[in-house]
Scaffold this active site. Structure first.
Site, PDB file in Angstrom:
ATOM      1  N   TYR A  21     -38.500  14.685   9.328  1.00 16.23           N
ATOM      2  CA  TYR A  21     -37.565  13.262   9.911  1.00 16.23           C
ATOM      3  C   TYR A  21     -38.308  12.180   9.673  1.00 16.23           C
ATOM      4  O   TYR A  21     -37.505  11.339   9.522  1.00 16.23           O
ATOM      5  CB  TYR A  21     -36.933  13.479  11.683  1.00 16.23           C
ATOM      6  CG  TYR A  21     -36.086  12.589  12.326  1.00 16.23           C
ATOM      7  CD1 TYR A  21     -34.529  12.933  11.997  1.00 16.23           C
ATOM      8  CD2 TYR A  21     -36.282  11.425  12.160  1.00 16.23           C
ATOM      9  CE1 TYR A  21     -34.085  12.453  12.542  1.00 16.23           C
ATOM     10  CE2 TYR A  21     -34.995  10.501  12.829  1.00 16.23           C
ATOM     11  CZ  TYR A  21     -33.986  10.909  12.384  1.00 16.23           C
ATOM     12  OH  TYR A  21     -32.717  10.362  12.644  1.00 16.23           O
ATOM     13  N   PHE A  75     -14.475  -4.581  -7.299  1.00 18.60           N
ATOM     14  CA  PHE A  75     -14.978  -2.936  -6.872  1.00 18.60           C
ATOM     15  C   PHE A  75     -14.387  -2.358  -6.023  1.00 18.60           C
ATOM     16  O   PHE A  75     -14.244  -2.891  -5.073  1.00 18.60           O
ATOM     17  CB  PHE A  75     -16.375  -2.110  -7.198  1.00 18.60           C
ATOM     18  CG  PHE A  75     -15.966  -1.098  -7.289  1.00 18.60           C
ATOM     19  CD1 PHE A  75     -16.307  -0.545  -8.713  1.00 18.60           C
ATOM     20  CD2 PHE A  75     -16.995  -0.390  -6.131  1.00 18.60           C
ATOM     21  CE1 PHE A  75     -15.872   1.017  -8.776  1.00 18.60           C
ATOM     22  CE2 PHE A  75     -16.804   1.583  -6.453  1.00 18.60           C
ATOM     23  CZ  PHE A  75     -15.716   1.969  -7.958  1.00 18.60           C
ATOM     24  N   THR A  76     -13.373  -1.593  -6.067  1.00 19.69           N
ATOM     25  CA  THR A  76     -12.529  -0.745  -5.165  1.00 19.69           C
ATOM     26  C   THR A  76     -13.591  -0.632  -3.672  1.00 19.69           C
ATOM     27  O   THR A  76     -13.049  -1.116  -2.601  1.00 19.69           O
ATOM     28  CB  THR A  76     -12.388   1.047  -5.262  1.00 19.69           C
ATOM     29  OG1 THR A  76     -13.502   1.189  -5.713  1.00 19.69           O
ATOM     30  CG2 THR A  76     -11.416   0.674  -6.463  1.00 19.69           C
ATOM     31  N   ARG A 113      -7.322   3.360 -13.640  1.00 15.03           N
ATOM     32  CA  ARG A 113      -7.960   2.236 -12.563  1.00 15.03           C
ATOM     33  C   ARG A 113      -6.806   1.162 -13.377  1.00 15.03           C
ATOM     34  O   ARG A 113      -6.971   0.570 -14.485  1.00 15.03           O
ATOM     35  CB  ARG A 113      -8.972   1.795 -13.836  1.00 15.03           C
ATOM     36  CG  ARG A 113     -10.077   2.853 -13.589  1.00 15.03           C
ATOM     37  CD  ARG A 113     -11.488   2.154 -12.587  1.00 15.03           C
ATOM     38  NE  ARG A 113     -10.827   2.965 -11.361  1.00 15.03           N
ATOM     39  CZ  ARG A 113     -11.295   3.395  -9.570  1.00 15.03           C
ATOM     40  NH1 ARG A 113     -12.543   3.023  -9.869  1.00 15.03           N
ATOM     41  NH2 ARG A 113     -10.599   3.982  -9.174  1.00 15.03           N
ATOM     42  N   PHE A 169      -5.988   5.054  -4.577  1.00 20.02           N
ATOM     43  CA  PHE A 169      -5.918   6.348  -5.602  1.00 20.02           C
ATOM     44  C   PHE A 169      -7.314   7.206  -5.746  1.00 20.02           C
ATOM     45  O   PHE A 169      -6.384   8.047  -5.791  1.00 20.02           O
ATOM     46  CB  PHE A 169      -6.485   5.320  -6.701  1.00 20.02           C
ATOM     47  CG  PHE A 169      -8.054   4.832  -6.321  1.00 20.02           C
ATOM     48  CD1 PHE A 169      -8.290   3.819  -5.774  1.00 20.02           C
ATOM     49  CD2 PHE A 169      -9.599   5.605  -6.617  1.00 20.02           C
ATOM     50  CE1 PHE A 169     -10.147   3.597  -5.256  1.00 20.02           C
ATOM     51  CE2 PHE A 169     -10.803   5.158  -6.071  1.00 20.02           C
ATOM     52  CZ  PHE A 169     -11.088   4.255  -5.624  1.00 20.02           C
ATOM     53  N   ASP A 189     -24.308  -6.010  -7.530  1.00 17.38           N
ATOM     54  CA  ASP A 189     -24.217  -4.827  -7.803  1.00 17.38           C
ATOM     55  C   ASP A 189     -25.176  -3.672  -8.744  1.00 17.38           C
ATOM     56  O   ASP A 189     -24.297  -4.231 -10.135  1.00 17.38           O
ATOM     57  CB  ASP A 189     -23.025  -4.381  -7.551  1.00 17.38           C
ATOM     58  CG  ASP A 189     -22.289  -2.977  -7.661  1.00 17.38           C
ATOM     59  OD1 ASP A 189     -23.571  -1.820  -7.749  1.00 17.38           O
ATOM     60  OD2 ASP A 189     -21.534  -3.267  -7.269  1.00 17.38           O
ATOM     61  N   LYS A 222     -25.136   6.939 -10.080  1.00 17.36           N
ATOM     62  CA  LYS A 222     -25.204   6.066 -11.882  1.00 17.36           C
ATOM     63  C   LYS A 222     -26.402   6.299 -12.237  1.00 17.36           C
ATOM     64  O   LYS A 222     -26.645   6.956 -12.579  1.00 17.36           O
ATOM     65  CB  LYS A 222     -24.482   5.173 -12.038  1.00 17.36           C
ATOM     66  CG  LYS A 222     -22.468   4.581 -11.016  1.00 17.36           C
ATOM     67  CD  LYS A 222     -22.388   5.558  -9.765  1.00 17.36           C
ATOM     68  CE  LYS A 222     -21.095   5.617  -9.190  1.00 17.36           C
ATOM     69  NZ  LYS A 222     -20.452   4.278  -8.546  1.00 17.36           N
TER      70      LYS A 222
HETATM   71  C1  LIG Z   1     -19.659   3.937  -7.709  1.00 21.00           C
HETATM   72  C2  LIG Z   1     -19.914   2.157  -7.559  1.00 21.00           C
HETATM   73  C3  LIG Z   1     -20.363   1.726  -5.963  1.00 21.00           C
HETATM   74  C4  LIG Z   1     -19.812   2.267  -5.202  1.00 21.00           C
HETATM   75  O1  LIG Z   1     -20.987   3.672  -5.382  1.00 21.00           O
HETATM   76  P1  LIG Z   1     -20.725   4.966  -4.412  1.00 21.00           P
HETATM   77  O2  LIG Z   1     -22.571   6.234  -4.482  1.00 21.00           O
HETATM   78  O3  LIG Z   1     -19.466   5.493  -5.472  1.00 21.00           O
HETATM   79  O4  LIG Z   1     -20.661   4.769  -3.334  1.00 21.00           O
HETATM   80  C5  LIG Z   1     -20.098   0.001  -6.078  1.00 21.00           C
HETATM   81  N1  LIG Z   1     -19.911  -0.648  -7.278  1.00 21.00           N
HETATM   82  C6  LIG Z   1     -19.733   0.086  -8.318  1.00 21.00           C
HETATM   83  C7  LIG Z   1     -20.194  -1.100  -9.399  1.00 21.00           C
HETATM   84  C8  LIG Z   1     -20.150   1.358  -8.717  1.00 21.00           C
HETATM   85  O5  LIG Z   1     -19.422   2.051  -9.814  1.00 21.00           O
END
Ligand SMILES: *Cc1c(COP(=O)(O)O)cnc(C)c1O
Length: 467
Positions: free
Chosen positions: A73, A125-126, A383, A450, A216, A259
């Protein structure tokens, strides 16, 4: 020796079988999914280009790493390996694991953003913008104008426009700007990079204004590749060196490791300031888990640490971006309107130009994504105006200039033949583009609509008066 091929620096050890579907299967599936590709079942999809998020293939080293999971943990050995790897490759001293990128965005925004503040960024970004808004902030787009023009060939469409930043300071004052949020390889702009030169200037600008710079870093390795390929004086540097420099120009970072880092789930918040780290540790226990696992299993932290080291390998990134470019240029060569230059993780179809007969109010990109799935079982993502959502104060649609369909290539998953099938699907949809109907909402969620929105076709008789 100059390499002209993007051939993969790996071979295939295990395969995952996928199902081929019939036109009838797909008609049923897309109807049941409310014409939203997010709501399709993956078993109804042939080639899944919805996202590159968590859909990558782990290496044998990463799979082996899973067996080294220390599921304590507190104080898991895998956490320390992850923390040390983040510092070694990305420069940040402190790491707080989170379940994925948005978990890091939540903690970051809650700590740094307060009511009435403004967060400038190189395009929204969303989830990033939503967390800023939920914390009381307002996102302000400071990306260069070229980023909003799908036809501009600017090599660094992710660059910040300093005139826009200065204008914001003039309007609201530096004290109302908690940080500048800079994305590498800007997703919403089409996977477009920021230049090292622009980032270095931004660092100086932030120092002068005493404003933090937050990164980011979801696609930092892909950004570094474009810097190496396009920026004068960078050709002889390794991806690893460039990635390190990008990170060290910033104060903190949010990472979706689904990613670039090639794991199926995970993320982190990283920073250099000990006070900020202390605050993040206090919040992560509320939303994610203890600060040494933050919603990740020990084994997943191990696979992530290994993924980070693989992600900055020059051969890996050349093959990764090379495959995206291959698909992009097949489409360009046949006259398909796409965002130029081709980005790092995806090819973006310009739905506005493909479906000229549809007004933006009938969601051309959403309609195109549904049509492509129907034609060939290729799943893509809208998008455009649907993703852009509504203004949180006025309730009106955000109306983005870019109305795009994203064909996102997962890392190390598909072959060149899959790229060819995808291109053929797009050609076939292009041929009958004028027959594609628009859509309207039958269900519209209030936030991040979306993901779960449902639609139905707007038939021509609704919009064109009967003859
Ligand atoms: C995917 C993404 C996020 C959010 O990450 P999650 O792992 O999906 O929560 C933030 N910023 C960018 C540019 C992304 O592509």
């Amino acid at each position: 020796m100059a390499r002209h091929s993007w051939a993969e620096p790996y071979k295939i050890k295990m395969v995952e079988l996928i199902r081929m579907t019939s036109r009838e299967d797909r008609e049923r599936a897309i109807r049941e999914a409310g014409y939203n590709t997010f709501l399709l079942r993956s078993e109804d999809v042939y080639i899944d280009l919805l996202t590159d998020s968590g859909a990558g293939a782990m290496s044998d080293q990463q799979w082996a790493g899973l067996m080294l999971g220390d599921e304590a943990y507190a104080g898991s050995r895998n956490f320390y390996r992850l923390r040390d790897t983040v510092e070694e490759y990305y420069s940040y001293r402190y790491t707080v694991p989170t379940h994925q990128g948005r978990g890091a965005e939540n903690i970051l925004s809650q700590i740094l953003v307060s009511d009435g503040q403004y967060v400038p960024g190189n395009m929204y970004f969303t989830t990033t913008r939503l967390h800023q808004e939920l914390a009381g902030g307002t996102f302000v787009d400071v990306i260069i104008d070229e980023a909003h023009d799908p036809e501009s060939q600017h090599p660094f469409k992710g660059n910040v426009d300093f005139a826009k930043l200065d204008a914001l300071v003039e309007r609201v004052g530096a004290a109302k700007i908690p940080y500048v949020c800079i994305a590498t390889c800007v997703n919403m702009a089409g996977g477009q990079p920021i230049s090292l030169e622009n980032l270095r200037q931004l660092r100086k600008w932030c120092n002068r204004q005493h404003i933090m710079l937050v990164h980011d870093m979801t696609r930092v390795a892909e950004n570094a590749y474009f810097i190496q390929q396009r920026e004068p004086g960078q050709q002889d540097r390794s991806i690893r060196e460039i990635v390190y420099e990008i990170c060290s120009l910033t104060d903190a970072a949010t990472m979706s490791s689904k990613k670039d880092a090639m794991v199926n789930i995970g993320g982190f918040l990283a920073m250099n300031d000990p006070g900020f780290y202390e605050q993040a540790c206090a919040l992560v226990v509320v939303y994610e888990g203890l600060h040494t696992y933050g919603g990740m299993a020990g084994r997943d932290m191990e696979a992530l640490a290994i993924g980070i080291t693989e992600s900055v390998d020059d051969d890996h990134i050349q093959a990764r971006v090379g495959q995206v470019k291959y698909l992009g240029h097949r489409l360009i060569d046949s006259g398909v309107p796409v965002v130029r230059p081709i980005g790092g993780h995806a090819v973006f179809l310009d739905a506005r130009r493909i479906l000229r007969h549809l007004p933006q109010a009938h969601f051309p990109a959403q309609s195109l994504a549904a049509a492509l799935y129907l034609d060939s079982g290729v799943r893509s993502m809208e998008r455009g105006i649907v993703s852009a959502g509504r203004d949180s104060t006025t309730g009106e649609h955000h109306v983005p200039e870019l109305e795009l369909v994203r064909l996102t290539i997962p890392r190390r998953v598909y072959t060149q033949a899959h790229m060819d099938v995808t291109a053929e699907g797009v050609f076939s949809v292009m041929e009958r583009a004028d027959k594609i109907e628009g859509l309207r909402f039958t269900y519209e969620p209030r936030m991040l609509r979306f993901f779960q929105a449902r639609f139905e076709p707007v038939s021509y008789s609704d919009c064109i008066p009967a003859q």
